[in-house]
Design a protein around this motif. Structure first.
Motif, PDB file in Angstrom:
ATOM      1  N   GLU A 382      35.519  42.765  28.325  1.00 53.24           N
ATOM      2  CA  GLU A 382      34.833  43.663  29.258  1.00 53.24           C
ATOM      3  C   GLU A 382      33.658  43.167  30.042  1.00 53.24           C
ATOM      4  O   GLU A 382      33.262  42.201  29.473  1.00 53.24           O
ATOM      5  CB  GLU A 382      34.340  44.713  27.947  1.00 53.24           C
ATOM      6  CG  GLU A 382      35.354  45.598  27.395  1.00 53.24           C
ATOM      7  CD  GLU A 382      36.163  46.312  28.448  1.00 53.24           C
ATOM      8  OE1 GLU A 382      35.472  47.204  29.352  1.00 53.24           O
ATOM      9  OE2 GLU A 382      37.514  46.290  28.337  1.00 53.24           O
ATOM     10  N   PRO A 383      33.590  43.665  31.120  1.00 54.93           N
ATOM     11  CA  PRO A 383      32.431  43.170  31.921  1.00 54.93           C
ATOM     12  C   PRO A 383      31.061  43.620  31.219  1.00 54.93           C
ATOM     13  O   PRO A 383      30.845  44.517  30.616  1.00 54.93           O
ATOM     14  CB  PRO A 383      32.636  43.992  33.244  1.00 54.93           C
ATOM     15  CG  PRO A 383      33.254  45.112  33.179  1.00 54.93           C
ATOM     16  CD  PRO A 383      34.179  44.806  31.924  1.00 54.93           C
ATOM     17  N   ASP A 384      30.105  42.769  31.905  1.00 51.57           N
ATOM     18  CA  ASP A 384      28.676  43.170  31.358  1.00 51.57           C
ATOM     19  C   ASP A 384      28.122  44.242  32.084  1.00 51.57           C
ATOM     20  O   ASP A 384      27.027  45.046  31.869  1.00 51.57           O
ATOM     21  CB  ASP A 384      27.765  42.086  31.341  1.00 51.57           C
ATOM     22  CG  ASP A 384      28.237  40.780  30.174  1.00 51.57           C
ATOM     23  OD1 ASP A 384      27.996  40.988  28.946  1.00 51.57           O
ATOM     24  OD2 ASP A 384      28.717  39.766  30.516  1.00 51.57           O
ATOM     25  N   VAL A 386      29.114  46.756  35.839  1.00 50.70           N
ATOM     26  CA  VAL A 386      30.149  47.225  37.085  1.00 50.70           C
ATOM     27  C   VAL A 386      29.242  47.807  38.074  1.00 50.70           C
ATOM     28  O   VAL A 386      28.575  48.690  38.054  1.00 50.70           O
ATOM     29  CB  VAL A 386      31.436  48.149  36.565  1.00 50.70           C
ATOM     30  CG1 VAL A 386      32.181  48.607  37.835  1.00 50.70           C
ATOM     31  CG2 VAL A 386      32.003  47.504  35.328  1.00 50.70           C
ATOM     32  N   ASP A 387      29.305  47.186  39.300  1.00 51.75           N
ATOM     33  CA  ASP A 387      28.482  47.549  40.407  1.00 51.75           C
ATOM     34  C   ASP A 387      29.500  47.832  41.559  1.00 51.75           C
ATOM     35  O   ASP A 387      29.880  46.967  42.108  1.00 51.75           O
ATOM     36  CB  ASP A 387      27.532  46.786  40.936  1.00 51.75           C
ATOM     37  CG  ASP A 387      26.373  47.388  42.002  1.00 51.75           C
ATOM     38  OD1 ASP A 387      26.739  48.251  42.564  1.00 51.75           O
ATOM     39  OD2 ASP A 387      25.396  46.713  41.840  1.00 51.75           O
ATOM     40  N   GLU A 391      32.849  43.511  38.961  1.00 51.47           N
ATOM     41  CA  GLU A 391      32.374  43.484  37.979  1.00 51.47           C
ATOM     42  C   GLU A 391      31.632  42.052  37.756  1.00 51.47           C
ATOM     43  O   GLU A 391      31.911  41.203  38.125  1.00 51.47           O
ATOM     44  CB  GLU A 391      33.775  43.326  36.877  1.00 51.47           C
ATOM     45  CG  GLU A 391      34.627  44.716  36.792  1.00 51.47           C
ATOM     46  CD  GLU A 391      35.790  44.231  36.017  1.00 51.47           C
ATOM     47  OE1 GLU A 391      36.606  45.347  36.016  1.00 51.47           O
ATOM     48  OE2 GLU A 391      36.146  42.993  35.620  1.00 51.47           O
ATOM     49  N   HIS A 393      30.540  39.421  34.821  1.00 55.08           N
ATOM     50  CA  HIS A 393      31.024  38.889  33.626  1.00 55.08           C
ATOM     51  C   HIS A 393      30.000  37.448  33.280  1.00 55.08           C
ATOM     52  O   HIS A 393      30.206  36.739  34.068  1.00 55.08           O
ATOM     53  CB  HIS A 393      32.286  38.425  33.486  1.00 55.08           C
ATOM     54  CG  HIS A 393      33.511  39.477  33.402  1.00 55.08           C
ATOM     55  ND1 HIS A 393      33.964  40.000  32.381  1.00 55.08           N
ATOM     56  CD2 HIS A 393      33.931  40.195  34.505  1.00 55.08           C
ATOM     57  CE1 HIS A 393      34.791  40.981  32.961  1.00 55.08           C
ATOM     58  NE2 HIS A 393      34.736  40.928  34.202  1.00 55.08           N
ATOM     59  N   GLU A 488      41.062  41.272  42.264  1.00 55.40           N
ATOM     60  CA  GLU A 488      42.145  41.924  41.680  1.00 55.40           C
ATOM     61  C   GLU A 488      43.459  41.752  42.481  1.00 55.40           C
ATOM     62  O   GLU A 488      43.469  41.487  43.711  1.00 55.40           O
ATOM     63  CB  GLU A 488      42.073  43.460  41.480  1.00 55.40           C
ATOM     64  CG  GLU A 488      43.122  44.170  40.872  1.00 55.40           C
ATOM     65  CD  GLU A 488      42.825  44.116  39.343  1.00 55.40           C
ATOM     66  OE1 GLU A 488      43.702  44.288  38.555  1.00 55.40           O
ATOM     67  OE2 GLU A 488      41.611  43.555  38.956  1.00 55.40           O
ATOM     68  N   HIS A 528      34.412  39.509  39.405  1.00 57.86           N
ATOM     69  CA  HIS A 528      35.470  40.081  39.658  1.00 57.86           C
ATOM     70  C   HIS A 528      35.781  41.163  40.601  1.00 57.86           C
ATOM     71  O   HIS A 528      35.176  42.212  40.173  1.00 57.86           O
ATOM     72  CB  HIS A 528      36.528  40.609  38.267  1.00 57.86           C
ATOM     73  CG  HIS A 528      37.715  40.956  38.408  1.00 57.86           C
ATOM     74  ND1 HIS A 528      38.933  39.734  38.770  1.00 57.86           N
ATOM     75  CD2 HIS A 528      38.063  41.979  38.469  1.00 57.86           C
ATOM     76  CE1 HIS A 528      39.871  40.347  38.864  1.00 57.86           C
ATOM     77  NE2 HIS A 528      39.643  41.750  38.865  1.00 57.86           N
ATOM     78  N   ARG A 530      37.087  44.065  41.909  1.00 53.93           N
ATOM     79  CA  ARG A 530      38.183  45.084  41.723  1.00 53.93           C
ATOM     80  C   ARG A 530      38.995  45.591  43.062  1.00 53.93           C
ATOM     81  O   ARG A 530      39.939  45.797  43.036  1.00 53.93           O
ATOM     82  CB  ARG A 530      37.660  46.332  41.172  1.00 53.93           C
ATOM     83  CG  ARG A 530      37.201  46.086  39.917  1.00 53.93           C
ATOM     84  CD  ARG A 530      36.520  47.558  38.881  1.00 53.93           C
ATOM     85  NE  ARG A 530      36.110  47.364  37.790  1.00 53.93           N
ATOM     86  CZ  ARG A 530      35.673  48.391  37.037  1.00 53.93           C
ATOM     87  NH1 ARG A 530      35.722  49.333  37.569  1.00 53.93           N
ATOM     88  NH2 ARG A 530      35.661  48.210  35.711  1.00 53.93           N
TER      89      ARG A 530
END
Length: 544
Positions: A382-384, A386-387, A391, A393, A488, A528, A530
């Motif tokens: 799970e990411p710390d 998300v903006d 993501e 991490h 992604e 990451h 998306r």
């Protein structure tokens, strides 16, 4: 200035005094004669075994000439048959020199040194009926290159190219006795054997550099001629450009200037910094020592300025540069190889091994293992944060609640005399290409974020940088901070005959490298995307 055979190395300012002292010591130690005589003792007893079988590059201007006529004939044969789209599947030393050679000559060569499924998918769909694939791997076991070969074999078959016609489409370059030589001969492919006494990053003037370049239409004989013209001066204690450059690089590093900013200013050579980056970083970055090359966009790029831990070198004309190097491409290959070997002696390391490269590969292979042929599953976690399309991490490195602040926190972690490495596991020839702009933007942003001023920032496309600066990241001074980019996958591509896809392989390589870096206690954040295009633009906007 030291000049020979159209090559010149010029030092100025504080570089003159520190270089002269080291140069005198190298001459008194008899280094020029010992090196050109292939004395493996120059780098100490621990390096003796490796160095004794890695000095063949000194003779390549002559020994590679036996390749010229067969390559000329093969190139003419393919051209007569209308096979004019040359693809090179190779990594590190197998791809970087041909890229410089062909770009400088204006010849087309499609280079696959990636595992990104989007980039590979476009390549295998491009002019398949006119394609010849050069598969280049020194060890014969490079996973990326093996996967590229499999993808092209399938693409040819799907295009109705089978039997002898398919065999004719592959040229394999490898060392004698490698697994690839055996499998290529069994398959009936054309095989060109390289010099086994030359390491990958010193192989520009071997079959690895010459075969794909010649097939793409480059006059590679001229490269050997220019190198041959320089060679006699490398035996001399004085008026020796290679010794002068090696002394300048080594003395700067031991004096604390261990970041080498490389800029081009009208040299006429395209992309040389990327080749030099691998040569220098992988050769010197070990035992907590090393020279970190930082390839910048131009002499006007952010970060190309005096700093206590930075030495700038300009390829071409620039009167105020502390270090300036000029000369034709073939001679430059030999010059920098010689200088890197000399710098290794000055620093006190073995410039021919790469003890930390295998670690990330092993970690990636571990993630790719599967039982009963089932596809491996890689869990991202799970990411710390998300903006938007990004993501974060963080691995505990940053605590911010938005992307811009997270980037600033990471930049602020770069220590005095440290550096920040951006590592993009993305598509470097497609819509993700603007990610390369991050290097300049982060450098500029760091000037306002860090108390010490702008940080040296490197940029590498994964996994190609694993065969380059990846050694320095793990074996060099442990003062790096790392920003990894993944994205992604919109359309994945299976690897024929393997239980994993190119997308899975790419992610395994990214995760393996991240684990290796974090195991050393270094701050490493993965972003990451998306959505790749949106995420890259969001990153650029956050830094602006």
């Amino acid at each position: 200035m030291v000049t020979a055979a159209g090559v010149s190395v010029t030092t100025r300012g504080d570089a003159v005094e520190e270089t002269e002292a080291v140069l005198e010591r190298l001459v008194s130690d008899g280094v020029p004669g010992a090196l050109t005589s292939k004395s493996a003792q120059l780098w100490g007893p621990d390096a003796l075994s490796e160095a004794s079988r890695r000095l063949g590059w000194l003779d390549l201007a002559e020994t590679s000439r036996n390749l010229l006529e067969p390559l000329q004939q093969l190139a003419a044969e393919y051209k007569a048959e209308g096979l004019d789209h040359i693809v090179l599947a190779g990594m590190g030393g197998s791809s970087l020199a041909p890229e410089v050679i062909t770009r400088t000559a204006g010849a087309e060569l499609t280079i696959l040194d990636t595992t990104d499924p989007h980039q590979i998918g476009r390549a295998v769909a491009d002019r398949i009926e006119r394609t010849v694939v050069v598969v280049a791997s020194k060890s014969g076991g490079t996973i990326e290159t093996d996967c590229h070969r499999r993808a092209y074999e399938q693409a040819f078959r799907e295009a109705g190219i089978t039997g002898d016609a398919l065999k004719h489409r592959f040229v394999v370059v490898t060392d004698p006795g490698s697994p690839l030589e055996a499998s290529a001969r069994q398959a009936g492919y054309h095989v060109v054997l390289a010099d086994p006494d030359v390491g990958g990053r010193y192989s520009a003037l071997t079959a690895f550099g010459l075969v794909p370049s010649a097939l793409a239409g480059v006059d590679v004989a001229a490269l050997l001629d220019d190198a041959a013209a320089l060679a006699p001066s490398l035996r001399q204690p004085y008026d020796n450009p290679g010794l002068a450059l090696g002394a300048a690089l080594g003395s700067a590093a031991v004096g604390g200037r261990d970041k080498l900013l490389i800029a081009d200013n009208g040299s006429g050579i395209v992309g040389f910094g990327d080749w030099a980056e691998q040569l220098i970083a992988e050769s010197t970055g070990k035992e907590g020592k090393g020279i970190l090359p930082v390839v910048v966009e131009s002499v006007a790029a952010p970060g190309f300025a005096p700093a206590p831990d930075v030495r700038g070198v300009v390829l071409g004309e620039f009167d105020t540069a502390a270090l300036r190097v000029k000369g034709p491409l073939g001679a430059q290959f030999l010059l920098w190889e010689y200088a890197t070997a000399v710098a290794g002696r000055v620093i006190g390391i073995n410039p021919f091994d790469q003890p930390d490269v295998q670690e990330a590969k092993d970690l990636a292979n571990e993630m790719l293992r599967s039982e009963d042929g089932r596809p491996p599953v890689i869990v991202a976690g799970e990411p710390d944060l998300v903006d938007g399309a990004v993501e974060v991490h963080a691995g505990g490195a940053v605590k911010a609640d938005n992307l811009a602040d997270a980037l600033d926190e990471l930049i602020a972690l770069v220590p005095d005399r440290g550096y920040l490495a951006v590592m993009a596991y993305l598509d470097r020839t497609g819509s993700d290409a603007p990610a390369a702009e991050l290097r300049a933007l982060i450098t500029e942003r760091s000037a306002g974020v860090r108390r010490q001023g702008a940080a040296p920032v490197t940029f590498g496309w994964g996994p190609r940088f694993l065969h380059s600066t990846g050694q320095f990241h793990k074996g060099g001074p442990q003062n790096g901070v790392f920003l990894q980019l993944t994205g992604e996958v919109e359309k994945d591509l299976p690897v024929p005959g393997k239980p994993f896809t190119f997308g899975t392989l790419q992610l395994a390589q990214a995760f393996g490298d991240l684990r290796a870096l974090r195991s050393r206690g270094r701050p490493a954040v993965r972003l990451h995307l998306r959505d790749r295009a949106t995420g890259v633009q969001q990153l650029l906007d956050a830094l602006r």
